[in-house]
Scaffold this active site. Structure first.
Site, PDB file in Angstrom:
ATOM      1  N   GLY A 245       2.993   6.513   8.998  1.00 51.55           N
ATOM      2  CA  GLY A 245       4.395   6.739   8.653  1.00 51.55           C
ATOM      3  C   GLY A 245       5.276   5.532   8.978  1.00 51.55           C
TER       4      GLY A 245
ATOM      5  N   ASP B 120      -0.565  -7.370   1.853  1.00 51.92           N
ATOM      6  CA  ASP B 120       0.090  -6.049   1.816  1.00 51.92           C
ATOM      7  C   ASP B 120       1.613  -6.223   1.895  1.00 51.92           C
ATOM      8  OD1 ASP B 120       0.444  -3.337   1.797  1.00 51.92           O
ATOM      9  OD2 ASP B 120      -0.316  -2.998   3.834  1.00 51.92           O
TER      10      ASP B 120
ATOM     11  N   HIS C  85       0.811  -1.230   0.000  1.00 53.76           N
ATOM     12  CA  HIS C  85       0.000   0.000   0.000  1.00 53.76           C
ATOM     13  C   HIS C  85       0.839   1.272   0.000  1.00 53.76           C
ATOM     14  CE1 HIS C  85       0.273   0.394   4.505  1.00 53.76           C
ATOM     15  NE2 HIS C  85       0.096   1.664   4.198  1.00 53.76           N
TER      16      HIS C  85
ATOM     17  N   SER D  69       4.255   2.458   8.263  1.00 54.85           N
ATOM     18  CA  SER D  69       3.886   1.438   7.279  1.00 54.85           C
ATOM     19  C   SER D  69       5.087   0.936   6.496  1.00 54.85           C
ATOM     20  CB  SER D  69       2.894   2.020   6.278  1.00 54.85           C
ATOM     21  OG  SER D  69       1.624   2.095   6.862  1.00 54.85           O
TER      22      SER D  69
HETATM   23  C1  4AZ Z   1      -0.927   4.286   8.690  1.00 50.96           C
HETATM   24  O1  4AZ Z   1      -1.825   5.092   8.447  1.00 50.96           O
HETATM   25  C2  4AZ Z   1      -1.050   3.399   9.878  1.00 50.96           C
HETATM   26  N1  4AZ Z   1      -1.791   1.547  14.465  1.00 50.96           N
HETATM   27  C3  4AZ Z   1      -0.059   2.479  10.170  1.00 50.96           C
HETATM   28  C4  4AZ Z   1      -0.177   1.670  11.290  1.00 50.96           C
HETATM   29  C5  4AZ Z   1      -1.276   1.758  12.109  1.00 50.96           C
HETATM   30  C6  4AZ Z   1      -2.270   2.679  11.834  1.00 50.96           C
HETATM   31  C7  4AZ Z   1      -2.157   3.500  10.714  1.00 50.96           C
HETATM   32  C8  4AZ Z   1      -1.379   0.868  13.300  1.00 50.96           C
HETATM   33  O2  4AZ Z   1       0.063   4.202   7.979  1.00 50.96           O
END
Ligand code: 4AZ
Length: 255
Positions: A198, A99, A45, A200
């Protein structure tokens, strides 16, 4: 990372920062993990344009402590020569199934990563190697320190989170049927620590007999550090074969 502590890339030397070229310059996009000298594992993603992503606009930095500062002694910077997004990556149910993505990195001199105190690879788990729920693992990233923050963290941070059972995470008071067998959930028992926006693409690493193994890729969650809303990670052990296929196929078809 919410509720964690300042870290140091030397403690998580597989940590990668993925950047993409935007109209206003180079923008931090996602975390990632160095799984072999030429390959970064990250989240699908992170590339909203999918197969149309222009790999020439991507770059990867290893050995980074501060997201907006360059330490030439520790850092190694790369271009991206290939991007593999999982063929079955699917967000039609809003849950980022499969993902996972691979980036092949190449320095301006045509080389891959060189091992140092701040740059090392992390192991990937054996096929379907699963860990007991309750096990403590570490999530690291340059993401937000609070869900409502305006800014990302300036420095790499880490938090300890515990693996949750699939059964609990897919119960009605948690995420219900959003959780597939390709995901794992981790959180802190008091909901004080979590991955956040951030983070991710970055690593969830668990130590098995002293060895660091990349069990999860930060994928999603409802907010950050919310009660009954643990972080959701891509279950890397399900992709052992996919990773070997993409990385070795590429060595056969290129160079
Ligand atoms: C994001 O938006 C995101 N709490 C990544 C991890 C989590 C929530 C949002 C997990 O990239």
């Amino acid at each position: 990372v919410v509720g964690g502590a300042l870290s140091a890339v030397e403690l998580h030397p597989w940590m990668a920062a993925v950047f993409s070229m935007r109209s206003r310059g180079r923008a931090f996009t996602c975390g990632g993990s160095l799984i072999s000298p030429c390959w970064i594992l990250t989240a699908a993603h992170c590339f909203p344009d999918g197969a149309q992503t222009d790999v020439h606009k991507l770059s990867v930095v290893l050995g980074k402590n501060a997201i907006n500062e360059t330490d030439i002694e520790k850092e190694q910077e790369f271009n991206v020569s290939e991007l593999f997004i999982h063929e079955h990556f699917d967000n039609t149910d809003g849950n980022f199934n499969n993902d996972i993505a691979l980036l092949k990195i190449r320095s301006p001199e045509g080389r891959c990563a060189k091992e140092s105190r701040s740059v090392k690879t992390v192991c990937i788990p054996e096929p379907h190697h699963s860990l007991r729920h309750g096990m403590s693992c570490q999530v690291t990233g340059y993401g937000k320190e609070q869900e409502g923050a305006w800014y990302y963290s300036r420095y790499l941070r880490e938090a300890t989170v515990k693996l949750l059972s699939q059964e609990l995470c897919s119960s009605k008071s948690y995420y219900g049927n959003m959780i597939t067998e390709n995901m794992l959930c981790a959180g802190s028992p008091d909901w004080s620590a979590d991955a956040c926006k951030g983070d991710s693409g970055g690593p969830l690493v668990c130590r098995v007999r002293g060895r660091a193994i990349l069990f999860g890729v930060v994928s999603w969650g409802e907010g950050c550090s919310r009660q009954f809303r643990p972080g959701v990670y891509t279950k890397v052990s399900n992709y052992h074969h996919w990773i070997l296929e993409k990385t070795s196929l590429s060595s056969l078809t290129h160079t």
